[in-house]
Design an enzyme around this catalytic site. Structure first.
Site, PDB file in Angstrom:
ATOM      1  N   SER A 149       0.774  -8.812   9.501  1.00 46.23           N
ATOM      2  CA  SER A 149      -0.007  -8.753   8.406  1.00 46.23           C
ATOM      3  C   SER A 149       0.636  -8.690   7.054  1.00 46.23           C
ATOM      4  O   SER A 149       2.035  -8.358   7.162  1.00 46.23           O
ATOM      5  CB  SER A 149      -0.745  -7.209   8.464  1.00 46.23           C
ATOM      6  OG  SER A 149      -1.310  -6.876   7.485  1.00 46.23           O
ATOM      7  N   TYR A 162       0.173   1.901   9.849  1.00 47.72           N
ATOM      8  CA  TYR A 162      -0.126   0.492  10.152  1.00 47.72           C
ATOM      9  C   TYR A 162       1.061  -0.432   9.655  1.00 47.72           C
ATOM     10  O   TYR A 162       1.423  -1.429  10.514  1.00 47.72           O
ATOM     11  CB  TYR A 162      -1.492   0.186   9.208  1.00 47.72           C
ATOM     12  CG  TYR A 162      -1.933  -1.182   9.496  1.00 47.72           C
ATOM     13  CD1 TYR A 162      -2.183  -1.720  11.041  1.00 47.72           C
ATOM     14  CD2 TYR A 162      -1.963  -2.156   8.431  1.00 47.72           C
ATOM     15  CE1 TYR A 162      -2.658  -3.105  11.094  1.00 47.72           C
ATOM     16  CE2 TYR A 162      -2.309  -3.329   8.835  1.00 47.72           C
ATOM     17  CZ  TYR A 162      -2.561  -3.991  10.041  1.00 47.72           C
ATOM     18  OH  TYR A 162      -3.245  -5.155   9.939  1.00 47.72           O
TER      19      TYR A 162
END
Length: 254
Positions: A149, A162
């Site tokens: 990501s 995350y």
């Protein structure tokens, strides 16, 4: 056979029941690959497999929770048993549970670590012997594609754990690349910016509401955009290695 000739090769895609995983499975099947679809939601996998078959492709739906090492290994074994080989692994399964560290439900952290990190490790470990064997064959290469990501490069407040998981995927990918590139297994890291998938639906409502303003006018990528990039990466000639690919939406805020 070269990497750009995909007919008869086999890809395994985790998190294939929706979003980037489903789009990638469709894309690779259209390229002529046999596709093993791995996720927990068997009904969705069955629907996707039927769609692929109706469009002339080959697909196998495998219900598995990759956070369990035995299930991850079993999924790989099923794919190899069905198709006789494994050439491409797409580690796509993941969750994005955002929110500040203070007062965060620790079970959310456990879930992200289990799926985003341990699931990827378990699946890669099980797949690697088969990928090495495929790379030694006529195709001349095999591929591991890890979906990270933009958060793995540029963490922001509210994404601490995350981002930690995605940074970890990047570190693992680079170290693994150094270990296996000499045996013609390519390791590619794909880092998408915000994508319009159901990942956002996993976020606690109060956290999502607090960040709604930031995303109100944001341009979001589509799952098909990332699938197209994955397809490109794994169909390059064996001499070409796309080690890292950052994909941003057309918006200045990202």
């Amino acid at each position: 056979m070269s990497a750009s000739s995909s007919s008869g090769t086999t890809a395994l895609v985790t998190g294939a029941s929706g979003g980037i995983g489903a789009a990638t499975a469709l894309s690779l099947a259209a390229e002529g690959m046999n596709v093993a679809l791995v996720a927990r939601r068997k009904d969705r996998l069955d629907e996707l497999a039927e769609r692929i078959r109706s469009e002339g492709g080959n697909a196998l739906a495998i219900e598995a929770d990759i956070t369990d090492q035995l299930q991850a290994a079993g999924a790989v074994a099923q794919a190899v048993k069905a198709y006789g080989r494994l050439d491409v692994l797409v580690n796509n399964a993941g969750v994005m549970l955002l929110g500040p560290v203070e007062s965060a439900p620790v079970e959310e952290w456990d879930r992200m670590l289990a799926i985003n990190v341990q699931g990827l490790l378990y699946t890669t470990h099980a797949a690697l012997p088969h990928l090495l064997a495929a790379a030694a064959g006529a195709r001349g290469t095999a591929d591991i594609v890890n979906i990270s990501s933009l958060a793995g490069r540029a963490p922001i407040g509210g994404s601490a754990v995350y981002s930690l998981t995605k940074h970890g995927i990047g570190a693992f990918s680079e170290a693994l690349r150094q270990e296996v590139s000499g045996r013609h297994v390519r390791v590619s890291l794909i880092e998408p910016g915000p994508v319009a998938t159901e990942l956002f639906t996993h976020i606690r409502p109060e956290v999502l509401a607090a960040s709604a303003e930031a995303f109100a006018d944001a341009t979001l990528l589509h799952a098909e955009d990332i699938a197209d990039a994955i397809r490109y990466v794994v169909t390059r000639p064996a001499r070409v290695v796309m080690s890292e690919l950052l994909i941003r939406p057309d918006a200045s805020q990202w």
